[in-house]
Design a protein around this motif. Structure first.
Motif, PDB file in Angstrom:
ATOM      1  N   ASN A 366       0.840  -1.202   0.000  1.00  0.00           N
ATOM      2  CA  ASN A 366       0.000   0.000   0.000  1.00  0.00           C
ATOM      3  C   ASN A 366       0.874   1.250   0.000  1.00  0.00           C
ATOM      4  OD1 ASN A 366      -2.504  -1.433   0.155  1.00  0.00           O
ATOM      5  ND2 ASN A 366      -2.052  -1.852   2.307  1.00  0.00           N
ATOM      6  N   CYS A 367       1.554   1.478  -1.099  1.00  0.00           N
ATOM      7  CA  CYS A 367       2.464   2.606  -1.230  1.00  0.00           C
ATOM      8  C   CYS A 367       2.507   3.024  -2.689  1.00  0.00           C
ATOM      9  CB  CYS A 367       3.865   2.224  -0.741  1.00  0.00           C
ATOM     10  SG  CYS A 367       4.598   0.830  -1.664  1.00  0.00           S
ATOM     11  N   ARG A 368       3.365   3.991  -2.999  1.00  0.00           N
ATOM     12  CA  ARG A 368       3.521   4.440  -4.373  1.00  0.00           C
ATOM     13  C   ARG A 368       4.994   4.338  -4.751  1.00  0.00           C
ATOM     14  NH1 ARG A 368      -1.269   6.298  -5.888  1.00  0.00           N
ATOM     15  NH2 ARG A 368      -0.530   7.081  -7.903  1.00  0.00           N
ATOM     16  N   GLY A 371       5.477   7.161  -8.271  1.00  0.00           N
ATOM     17  CA  GLY A 371       4.210   7.855  -8.438  1.00  0.00           C
ATOM     18  C   GLY A 371       3.010   6.964  -8.714  1.00  0.00           C
ATOM     19  N   LYS A 372       3.217   5.654  -8.734  1.00  0.00           N
ATOM     20  CA  LYS A 372       2.106   4.754  -9.043  1.00  0.00           C
ATOM     21  C   LYS A 372       2.011   3.648  -7.995  1.00  0.00           C
ATOM     22  CE  LYS A 372       3.679   3.630 -13.091  1.00  0.00           C
ATOM     23  NZ  LYS A 372       3.770   2.998 -14.432  1.00  0.00           N
ATOM     24  N   LYS A 373       0.818   3.086  -7.869  1.00  0.00           N
ATOM     25  CA  LYS A 373       0.632   1.939  -6.978  1.00  0.00           C
ATOM     26  C   LYS A 373       1.406   0.758  -7.568  1.00  0.00           C
ATOM     27  CE  LYS A 373      -2.915  -0.827  -4.658  1.00  0.00           C
ATOM     28  NZ  LYS A 373      -2.342  -0.586  -3.323  1.00  0.00           N
ATOM     29  N   SER A 396       7.328  -3.612  -9.973  1.00  0.00           N
ATOM     30  CA  SER A 396       7.338  -2.200 -10.354  1.00  0.00           C
ATOM     31  C   SER A 396       8.653  -1.551  -9.944  1.00  0.00           C
ATOM     32  CB  SER A 396       6.170  -1.467  -9.680  1.00  0.00           C
ATOM     33  OG  SER A 396       4.932  -1.956 -10.140  1.00  0.00           O
TER      34      SER A 396
END
Length: 474
Positions: A366-368, A371-373, A396
């Motif tokens: 639950n973070c980015r 800039g994205k999940k 990611s």
């Protein structure tokens, strides 16, 4: 990866310990059976690793760091092995006293000085922390105080150098080969004790592995987390202290010797001290994170870690500084800036890649990231006690570029240390050669272990992130 225990007790109750152990043998940790290639590799390292360390250090002491001249002398009959050995400094009472005091001091800092740095350093995680789940389902607790030990040690070092003058700052270099014998004695004693302990009084019998092959068990270890008492953890202590705390002191001693011999400290020596100092400080700043890495999470404690941390690490990881004592290199401004930038970029990649994984793990995804999940693949695995766990493998950020992109940054930093030494000798480049082999092997070893642990889920992950180290290449 982030794991959470499944809340279904019926899954635990329908499995007995014997079956769980059999299942875990193919899922987690080092080998239970030894193939001929592994045994040959083990025997080679046990026989030749100590000789390799001696050869490198002797080459600097007697041949100005040339790796070829000793061989040429021996092949041409100019010297015999006995001639080289007789010129090698022996173990001295001075070196033994220095080493005993050093190790005892680090034990005191590790065992009896609770961490206080986390109370006033924002962002630093110290004090009592939990490690990863062991194959037997145990979660060990650790006193994280490595940064504190490093600070106290170096404050005392500089206080002595500039105020007390109890000993010369060149003391390590001046006793370098006698100290080598002390380090070997400790490495073999610790490794032998760990093996005996694994057989007769292990900390957790369910976390032990026996192949039946003496040499493999001695090398790779039997116990997963051997401990004395509640807090003295062999792996955490010997991985970080005394070797890595000493790393920066060794480099400082080399710099002091260069100043003594030549009246100046070259910019190459400063670069080596700064870049390797950043790496060491990063290790201790993130010591709590280190509890989730391969050394603590998967490796058992044997000669590989015991002797390696006492001898191989402090003697071969500091070859650049040792070389620069014998060959002071003054780099051009452009070259110095280039080496510095390579080292800093490599460190940035190394740190940010690890930060992304740590952030992902701490927040359960639950973070980015950028800039994205973050995207991930969820995997499951079983511990010895039959408990089912889940992990998330991130795909990611840097972890979408390569499965071990942190190693890529590590290798860039390693190359920078070597480039600071110029190109006259190959000896300082041993580090990048060794790290390339080590990290490539670690990639393969880790992925084999992950495939055994996660099965088909690991195949999905490798399909999503197809490259190991270099995107588009490997």
């Amino acid at each position: 990866m982030t794991a959470h225990k499944e809340k279904k007790s019926e899954e635990r109750n329908h499995k007995n310990i014997q079956n769980d152990t059999q299942a875990s043998q193919v899922q987690w940790g080092r080998a239970w059976e030894v193939d001929w290639f592994s045994l040959a590799s083990i025997l080679f390292l046990l026989m030749f690793a100590p000789l390799i360390v001696y050869y490198f250090i002797m080459s600097c002491d007697q041949y100005q760091c040339s790796l070829t001249d000793p061989l040429i002398d021996l092949l041409m009959g100019k010297k015999h092995l006995s001639d080289i050995w007789n010129k090698t400094p022996t173990l001295t009472y001075t070196a033994a006293g220095i080493y005993i005091i050093w190790v005892a001091f680090q034990v005191i800092l590790y065992m009896f000085v609770p961490d206080f740095c986390h109370k006033f350093l924002p962002g630093y995680v110290g004090g009592v922390q939990e490690g990863a789940v062991t194959p037997a389902g145990v979660v060990n607790k650790y006193e994280i105080n490595g940064l504190q030990a490093w600070i106290i040690t170096h404050v005392l070092w500089f206080a002595n150098a500039y105020y007390f003058h109890w000993f010369s700052p060149t003391i390590i270099f001046d006793n370098w080969i006698p100290l080598l014998w002390c380090a070997n004695i400790l490495g073999y004693v610790v490794s032998t004790f760990a093996m005996i302990k694994g057989y007769f009084f292990p900390t957790n019998a369910k976390d032990c592995k026996f192949t039946g092959n003496f040499f493999y068990d001695y090398m790779m270890g039997i116990e997963f987390n051997p401990r004395i008492g509640k807090w003295f953890d062999f792996k955490l202590f010997f991985n970080g202290r005394p070797g890595i705390v000493a790393w920066t002191l060794i480099n400082l001693s080399y710099a002091a010797k260069q100043q003594e011999l030549y009246g100046q400290v070259t910019n190459s020596m400063i670069l080596v001290n700064v870049l390797q100092g950043i790496y060491v400080l990063d290790f201790f700043w993130n010591e709590a994170w280190y509890l989730k890495t391969i050394d603590i999470c998967h490796d058992h404690f044997g000669w590989y870690l015991g002797w390696g941390d006492c001898v191989w690490l402090p003697y071969l990881y500091t070859l650049q500084g040792l070389y620069l004592v014998y060959h002071p290199v003054q780099l051009s401004t452009a070259s110095a800036i280039g080496v510095l930038m390579l080292g800093l970029i490599g460190y940035y990649i190394f740190r940010m890649t690890n930060h992304q994984k740590d952030l992902f793990r701490r927040t359960n995804g639950n973070c980015r990231i950028w800039g994205k999940k973050p995207e991930y693949i969820e995997c499951s695995y079983m511990s010895v006690d039959g408990t089912k766990y889940y992990s998330k493998l991130m795909t990611s950020g840097f972890w979408g570029w390569a499965r071990h992109f942190n190693y890529t940054g590590d290798l860039m930093g390693s190359l920078a240390y070597c480039l600071a030494c110029g190109f006259e000798h190959i000896l300082p480049y041993f580090y990048i050669i060794y790290m390339t082999i080590l990290l490539t092997h670690r990639c393969i070893r880790d992925e084999h272990r992950c495939f055994s642990k996660y099965g088909k889920d690991w195949k999905l992950y490798t399909a999503a992130v197809p490259y190991r180290l270099i995107p588009g290449v490997f």
